[in-house]
Write an enzyme that holds these catalytic residues in place. Structure first.
Site, short mmCIF file in Angstrom:
data_model
loop_
_atom_site.label_atom_id
_atom_site.label_comp_id
_atom_site.label_asym_id
_atom_site.label_seq_id
_atom_site.Cartn_x
_atom_site.Cartn_y
_atom_site.Cartn_z
N CYS A 222 -4.72 -4.32 -0.63
CA CYS A 222 -3.29 -3.56 -0.80
C CYS A 222 -2.36 -4.60 -1.50
O CYS A 222 -2.06 -4.35 -2.61
CB CYS A 222 -2.72 -3.18 0.34
SG CYS A 222 -3.41 -1.81 1.38
N1 LIG Z 1 -7.19 -0.82 4.29
C1 LIG Z 1 -5.95 -0.67 4.40
O1 LIG Z 1 -5.42 -1.40 5.11
C2 LIG Z 1 -5.01 0.32 3.72
C3 LIG Z 1 -3.75 0.65 4.11
C4 LIG Z 1 -2.95 1.45 3.47
C5 LIG Z 1 -3.59 2.17 2.31
N2 LIG Z 1 -4.84 2.03 1.85
C6 LIG Z 1 -5.20 2.66 0.73
O2 LIG Z 1 -5.95 3.87 1.24
C7 LIG Z 1 -7.02 3.95 -0.04
C8 LIG Z 1 -8.52 3.89 0.78
O3 LIG Z 1 -8.45 2.49 1.15
P1 LIG Z 1 -9.69 1.93 2.18
O4 LIG Z 1 -9.36 0.65 2.70
O5 LIG Z 1 -10.13 2.88 3.32
O6 LIG Z 1 -11.03 1.91 1.23
P2 LIG Z 1 -12.48 1.89 1.73
O7 LIG Z 1 -13.28 1.06 0.57
O8 LIG Z 1 -12.55 1.32 3.09
O9 LIG Z 1 -12.91 3.25 1.83
C9 LIG Z 1 -13.02 4.08 0.89
C10 LIG Z 1 -14.17 5.05 1.33
O10 LIG Z 1 -14.21 6.34 -0.11
C11 LIG Z 1 -15.52 6.53 -0.21
N3 LIG Z 1 -15.65 6.90 -1.59
C12 LIG Z 1 -15.64 6.36 -2.74
N4 LIG Z 1 -15.56 7.26 -3.74
C13 LIG Z 1 -15.72 8.68 -3.15
C14 LIG Z 1 -15.89 9.92 -3.56
N5 LIG Z 1 -15.95 10.02 -5.10
N6 LIG Z 1 -15.99 10.69 -2.73
C15 LIG Z 1 -15.90 10.49 -1.49
N7 LIG Z 1 -16.00 9.23 -0.83
C16 LIG Z 1 -15.61 8.30 -1.70
C17 LIG Z 1 -16.23 5.14 -0.04
O11 LIG Z 1 -17.64 5.04 0.20
C18 LIG Z 1 -15.61 4.43 1.11
O12 LIG Z 1 -16.25 4.67 2.25
C19 LIG Z 1 -6.96 2.79 -1.11
O13 LIG Z 1 -5.90 3.63 -2.04
C20 LIG Z 1 -5.98 1.99 -0.46
O14 LIG Z 1 -5.18 1.10 -1.11
C21 LIG Z 1 -5.62 0.97 2.61
#
Ligand SMILES: NC(=O)c1ccc[n+]([C@@H]2O[C@H](COP(=O)([O-])OP(=O)(O)OC[C@H]3O[C@@H](n4cnc5c(N)ncnc54)[C@H](O)[C@@H]3O)[C@@H](O)[C@H]2O)c1
Length: 428
Positions: free
Chosen positions: A260
């Protein structure tokens, strides 16, 4: 209520469990077959989430996972939680959102609600996502289906952070979209914060993360200034934070990490260019934070120098690979930058992290893939000329570190309450 959550990572999995716990029937969709299988087997792949919790919801029939997007045709709401990284030119990479939209669109039915949760620049939901959904489904947003944006506010590693209790900002494409999204989140989250549009909700999320990035840059700069004056910034912050108003503590470190704070501000700087707006504050914060690993390396070189040792040929242990304490997430971790910088200078580099036993293959750090966390024992620790504390995991025994290591560079104030020898610990 039948819900599909797309993207079962650090954001999507806890959210899916929260909805399941609240009585929804949740279908998790992911392109990663290993994650889908783990969920259906009742196994967790995120340290903070207990396998038993997943298994319980799966057994109760409230949670299942699949790679088959055609299964969304029966659901009432789709929540998208896919990654939003930067590309090689440090520009927003919306390909995950666009690809998800393409996979969902052909199976969308009339009346469905689509919510984007991924962090992104203002306009993504109403422009980029809406375009792929409308094109692929032949349906119109606001007329045939509802569209909304609601940012995730996960605090990884914080055991007190409960999704249900974190106020949820929601913006709708139309007032009716907002009402649908409020009804959805109202079943799982206690406090809703409706705003006038998706853009405001998108901007609110970026504002929160830019606020952190700028304030972390400020304390990182103060750390360097005060250090030159012989003042310990950590002691300064402890004193300053006793002010009951107008001050909020932020802490310095070896650089920014995670999915992030190092990334999200640049989603706004990119979009701002379209409006001919400069983003000097954000860029400056990025510059200062990016320079932190170099500062740490310089302090480490000084520490080794005091022991009449060069960096070249020294054996250096990076303590903590995760980007923050108590998580097993090494994305964008400054520990990798430190490892690269020391390696470039001829040091032999190892790491120890209780939560990351081996470095997984990634695009950015392929040369470290397969490297294993070294054992935590006296014989191993004594072999290192220098230990750099990059992450302050609570489960690491810093008293043992003080006993076993001759020279420590501490970027997290982890040694503050540990008895050490004069000249043994350098703050950086
Ligand atoms: N990790 C955090 O603390 C956090 C906090 C707030 C916001 N975010 C935001 O949330 C979003 C997701 O982050 P995250 O940390 O969960 O990411 P992550 O990488 O842990 O998880 C994302 C998931 O999406 C899947 N994926 C990718 N392409 C895909 C598709 N086309 N169809 C279906 N699934 C698909 C991946 O395999 C993965 O399991 C990002 O935009 C991030 O900036 C993250």
């Amino acid at each position: 209520m039948n819900i599909a959550i797309i993207g079962l990572g650090y954001v999507g999995l806890p959210l899916a469990l929260q909805f399941a716990r609240s009585g929804a029937i949740v279908l998790g969709l992911d392109v990663d077959e290993a994650k889908v299988k783990a969920i259906n087997d009742g196994r967790s792949y995120i340290r903070q989430i207990d396998s038993g919790v997943i298994a319980g919801e799966v057994k109760a029939g409230r949670f299942s996972a699949s790679t088959d997007f055609s299964r969304i045709k029966d659901v009432d709401a789709l929540i998208i939680c896919v990654p939003t990284p930067l590309n090689a030119h440090r520009e927003p990479d919306l390909s995950y959102i666009v690809n998800t939209g393409k996979s969902l669109a052909p199976h969308m039915r009339k009346g469905v609600l689509v919510v984007l949760e991924s962090t992104t620049y203002p306009g993504t939901t109403e422009e980029d996502l809406r375009a792929v959904l409308e094109l692929g489904s032949g349906l119109k947003a606001g007329v045939d289906f509802h569209l909304a944006f609601s940012p995730e506010r996960e605090d990884p590693g914080n055991p007190d952070s409960k999704i249900a209790l974190i106020p949820k900002v929601i913006g709708g494409f139309t007032p009716a979209c907002l009402e649908r999204a409020k009804a959805l989140y109202g079943m799982a989250v206690k406090t809703l914060v409706p705003v006038s549009s998706c853009r405001v909700a998108e901007a609110a999320k970026l504002t929160e993360n830019i606020f952190r990035s700028v304030n972390i840059a400020l304390v990182n700069e103060l750390k360097v200034i005060y250090s030159a004056m012989g003042i310990d910034v950590w002691e300064v912050i402890e004193a300053a934070k006793t002010k009951p108003f107008g001050y909020m503590p932020f802490y310095p470190g070896p650089g920014l990490g995670g999915h992030c704070i190092p990334i999200d501000p640049f989603y706004l700087t990119w979009k701002a260019r379209e409006f001919v707006q400069s983003t000097r504050f954000i860029e400056l914060a990025g510059e200062i934070n990016t320079a932190m690993p170099d500062y740490v390396v310089a302090q480490a070189a000084a520490a080794l120098n005091a022991a009449k040792k060069p960096v070249n040929g020294s054996s250096i242990l990076i303590l903590g690979l995760a980007y923050k304490a108590e998580v097993d997430d090494d994305r964008e971790s400054p520990s990798y930058v430190l490892m690269n910088l020391f390696k470039e200078r001829g040091a032999e580099v190892s790491y120890h992290d209780p939560y990351l036993p081996v470095i997984r293959p990634t695009r950015e750090h392929s040369h470290w893939a397969g490297t294993r966390s070294v054992a935590w024992d006296e014989a191993t620790l004594k072999k290192f000329d220098l230990v750099v504390i990059a992450t302050r995991h609570q489960s690491v025994n810093y008293n043992e570190l003080a006993k076993w290591s001759a020279c420590i560079v501490d970027t997290r104030n982890a040694m503050a309450s540990v008895q050490t020898r004069p000249g043994q610990v350098y703050k950086a």
